[in-house]
Design a protein around this motif. Structure first.
Motif, PDB file in Angstrom:
ATOM      1  N   CYS A   2      -6.548   5.788   6.161  1.00  0.00           N
ATOM      2  CA  CYS A   2      -5.854   5.000   5.139  1.00  0.00           C
ATOM      3  C   CYS A   2      -4.347   5.191   5.249  1.00  0.00           C
ATOM      4  O   CYS A   2      -3.878   6.321   5.389  1.00  0.00           O
ATOM      5  CB  CYS A   2      -6.326   5.424   3.749  1.00  0.00           C
ATOM      6  SG  CYS A   2      -8.093   5.202   3.526  1.00  0.00           S
ATOM      7  N   LEU A   3      -3.620   4.099   5.169  1.00  0.00           N
ATOM      8  CA  LEU A   3      -2.162   4.129   5.210  1.00  0.00           C
ATOM      9  C   LEU A   3      -1.593   3.664   3.875  1.00  0.00           C
ATOM     10  O   LEU A   3      -2.048   2.646   3.339  1.00  0.00           O
ATOM     11  CB  LEU A   3      -1.634   3.183   6.287  1.00  0.00           C
ATOM     12  CG  LEU A   3      -1.826   3.562   7.737  1.00  0.00           C
ATOM     13  CD1 LEU A   3      -1.323   2.442   8.644  1.00  0.00           C
ATOM     14  CD2 LEU A   3      -1.078   4.843   8.044  1.00  0.00           C
ATOM     15  N   PRO A   4      -0.597   4.362   3.342  1.00  0.00           N
ATOM     16  CA  PRO A   4       0.060   3.860   2.133  1.00  0.00           C
ATOM     17  C   PRO A   4       0.870   2.616   2.483  1.00  0.00           C
ATOM     18  O   PRO A   4       1.452   2.512   3.571  1.00  0.00           O
ATOM     19  CB  PRO A   4       0.963   5.016   1.705  1.00  0.00           C
ATOM     20  CG  PRO A   4       1.120   5.876   2.895  1.00  0.00           C
ATOM     21  CD  PRO A   4      -0.052   5.634   3.793  1.00  0.00           C
ATOM     22  N   LYS A   5       0.863   1.660   1.567  1.00  0.00           N
ATOM     23  CA  LYS A   5       1.561   0.394   1.824  1.00  0.00           C
ATOM     24  C   LYS A   5       1.988  -0.217   0.496  1.00  0.00           C
ATOM     25  O   LYS A   5       1.208  -0.246  -0.452  1.00  0.00           O
ATOM     26  CB  LYS A   5       0.622  -0.549   2.566  1.00  0.00           C
ATOM     27  CG  LYS A   5       1.232  -1.878   2.915  1.00  0.00           C
ATOM     28  CD  LYS A   5       0.287  -2.715   3.743  1.00  0.00           C
ATOM     29  CE  LYS A   5       0.955  -4.034   4.062  1.00  0.00           C
ATOM     30  NZ  LYS A   5       0.240  -4.808   5.045  1.00  0.00           N
ATOM     31  N   MET A   6       3.183  -0.736   0.427  1.00  0.00           N
ATOM     32  CA  MET A   6       3.655  -1.455  -0.754  1.00  0.00           C
ATOM     33  C   MET A   6       3.175  -2.895  -0.657  1.00  0.00           C
ATOM     34  O   MET A   6       3.359  -3.548   0.370  1.00  0.00           O
ATOM     35  CB  MET A   6       5.182  -1.411  -0.852  1.00  0.00           C
ATOM     36  CG  MET A   6       5.754  -0.014  -1.030  1.00  0.00           C
ATOM     37  SD  MET A   6       5.145   0.840  -2.499  1.00  0.00           S
ATOM     38  CE  MET A   6       5.928  -0.084  -3.796  1.00  0.00           C
ATOM     39  N   VAL A   7       2.488  -3.362  -1.729  1.00  0.00           N
ATOM     40  CA  VAL A   7       1.948  -4.721  -1.736  1.00  0.00           C
ATOM     41  C   VAL A   7       2.242  -5.390  -3.068  1.00  0.00           C
ATOM     42  O   VAL A   7       2.563  -4.733  -4.060  1.00  0.00           O
ATOM     43  CB  VAL A   7       0.419  -4.726  -1.482  1.00  0.00           C
ATOM     44  CG1 VAL A   7       0.103  -4.155  -0.113  1.00  0.00           C
ATOM     45  CG2 VAL A   7      -0.322  -3.992  -2.568  1.00  0.00           C
ATOM     46  N   LEU A  38       2.099   0.567  -4.954  1.00  0.00           N
ATOM     47  CA  LEU A  38       1.606   1.340  -3.816  1.00  0.00           C
ATOM     48  C   LEU A  38       0.098   1.160  -3.720  1.00  0.00           C
ATOM     49  O   LEU A  38      -0.633   1.350  -4.693  1.00  0.00           O
ATOM     50  CB  LEU A  38       1.941   2.822  -3.993  1.00  0.00           C
ATOM     51  CG  LEU A  38       1.425   3.745  -2.892  1.00  0.00           C
ATOM     52  CD1 LEU A  38       2.079   3.399  -1.557  1.00  0.00           C
ATOM     53  CD2 LEU A  38       1.703   5.193  -3.254  1.00  0.00           C
ATOM     54  N   SER A  40      -2.219  -8.818  -5.214  1.00  0.00           N
ATOM     55  CA  SER A  40      -3.057  -8.712  -4.018  1.00  0.00           C
ATOM     56  C   SER A  40      -4.505  -8.451  -4.418  1.00  0.00           C
ATOM     57  O   SER A  40      -4.793  -7.938  -5.500  1.00  0.00           O
ATOM     58  CB  SER A  40      -2.574  -7.559  -3.133  1.00  0.00           C
ATOM     59  OG  SER A  40      -1.264  -7.790  -2.677  1.00  0.00           O
ATOM     60  N   ASP A  85      -5.087  -6.693   7.381  1.00  0.00           N
ATOM     61  CA  ASP A  85      -4.270  -6.228   6.250  1.00  0.00           C
ATOM     62  C   ASP A  85      -4.874  -6.558   4.887  1.00  0.00           C
ATOM     63  O   ASP A  85      -4.237  -6.323   3.864  1.00  0.00           O
ATOM     64  CB  ASP A  85      -2.862  -6.813   6.348  1.00  0.00           C
ATOM     65  CG  ASP A  85      -2.061  -6.167   7.467  1.00  0.00           C
ATOM     66  OD1 ASP A  85      -2.502  -5.130   8.000  1.00  0.00           O
ATOM     67  OD2 ASP A  85      -0.997  -6.700   7.811  1.00  0.00           O
ATOM     68  N   PHE A 136      -3.377   1.366  -0.602  1.00  0.00           N
ATOM     69  CA  PHE A 136      -3.801   2.072   0.600  1.00  0.00           C
ATOM     70  C   PHE A 136      -4.593   1.119   1.481  1.00  0.00           C
ATOM     71  O   PHE A 136      -5.549   0.493   1.042  1.00  0.00           O
ATOM     72  CB  PHE A 136      -4.617   3.315   0.224  1.00  0.00           C
ATOM     73  CG  PHE A 136      -3.813   4.235  -0.625  1.00  0.00           C
ATOM     74  CD1 PHE A 136      -2.930   5.136  -0.054  1.00  0.00           C
ATOM     75  CD2 PHE A 136      -3.880   4.144  -2.003  1.00  0.00           C
ATOM     76  CE1 PHE A 136      -2.144   5.953  -0.853  1.00  0.00           C
ATOM     77  CE2 PHE A 136      -3.099   4.965  -2.808  1.00  0.00           C
ATOM     78  CZ  PHE A 136      -2.229   5.865  -2.228  1.00  0.00           C
ATOM     79  N   LEU A 137      -4.145   0.989   2.711  1.00  0.00           N
ATOM     80  CA  LEU A 137      -4.732   0.061   3.672  1.00  0.00           C
ATOM     81  C   LEU A 137      -5.716   0.817   4.560  1.00  0.00           C
ATOM     82  O   LEU A 137      -5.353   1.811   5.200  1.00  0.00           O
ATOM     83  CB  LEU A 137      -3.633  -0.562   4.538  1.00  0.00           C
ATOM     84  CG  LEU A 137      -4.082  -1.476   5.666  1.00  0.00           C
ATOM     85  CD1 LEU A 137      -4.755  -2.725   5.106  1.00  0.00           C
ATOM     86  CD2 LEU A 137      -2.897  -1.848   6.542  1.00  0.00           C
ATOM     87  N   LEU A 173      -7.435  -3.537   1.339  1.00  0.00           N
ATOM     88  CA  LEU A 173      -6.563  -2.764   0.454  1.00  0.00           C
ATOM     89  C   LEU A 173      -7.331  -2.092  -0.680  1.00  0.00           C
ATOM     90  O   LEU A 173      -8.272  -2.666  -1.230  1.00  0.00           O
ATOM     91  CB  LEU A 173      -5.503  -3.685  -0.165  1.00  0.00           C
ATOM     92  CG  LEU A 173      -4.486  -4.280   0.782  1.00  0.00           C
ATOM     93  CD1 LEU A 173      -3.678  -5.346   0.063  1.00  0.00           C
ATOM     94  CD2 LEU A 173      -3.579  -3.194   1.339  1.00  0.00           C
TER      95      LEU A 173
END
Length: 71
Positions: A58-63, A3, A67, A19, A5-6, A22
Motif C-alpha cells: 500500500c502506498l499513501p496518496k493524496m486523492v 490521504l 474518490s 489507481d 492508500f493505494l 483506493l
C-alpha cells in the motif's frame, strides 16, 4: 484532498493494479495486500506461504475526497 492508500499489485515485476484500488484505512489496505501475497482464502486463513512472483503493498496518496474507496 485527503490521504488515502493505494493498493499496488505486481506479478513478475509487472504492475497489474490501477489507481482505482483506493482505501481510506491503511489496515484494510494491508489486509488485502497480505491476502494477495500469501494466497489467503479467508480472513481466518493462517497460511504464510508467499506466492511466486506476486508482490502487493500500500502506498499513501493524496486523492480527491469524492474518490471511490473499497472500504
Amino acid at each position: 484532498m485527503i490521504l488515502a492508500f493505494l493498493l499496488v499489485v505486481t506479478v513478475a515485476g509487472e504492475k497489474i493494479s490501477d489507481d482505482s484500488m483506493l482505501f481510506k484505512n491503511i489496515y484494510r489496505c494491508n489486509a488485502f495486500a497480505t491476502a494477495i501475497e500469501h494466497g489467503k482464502k479467508s480472513p481466518n486463513d493462517s497460511r504464510r506461504n508467499p506466492q511466486q512472483n506476486i508482490v502487493a503493498y500500500c502506498l499513501p496518496k493524496m486523492v480527491n475526497i469524492n474518490s471511490e474507496f473499497w472500504d
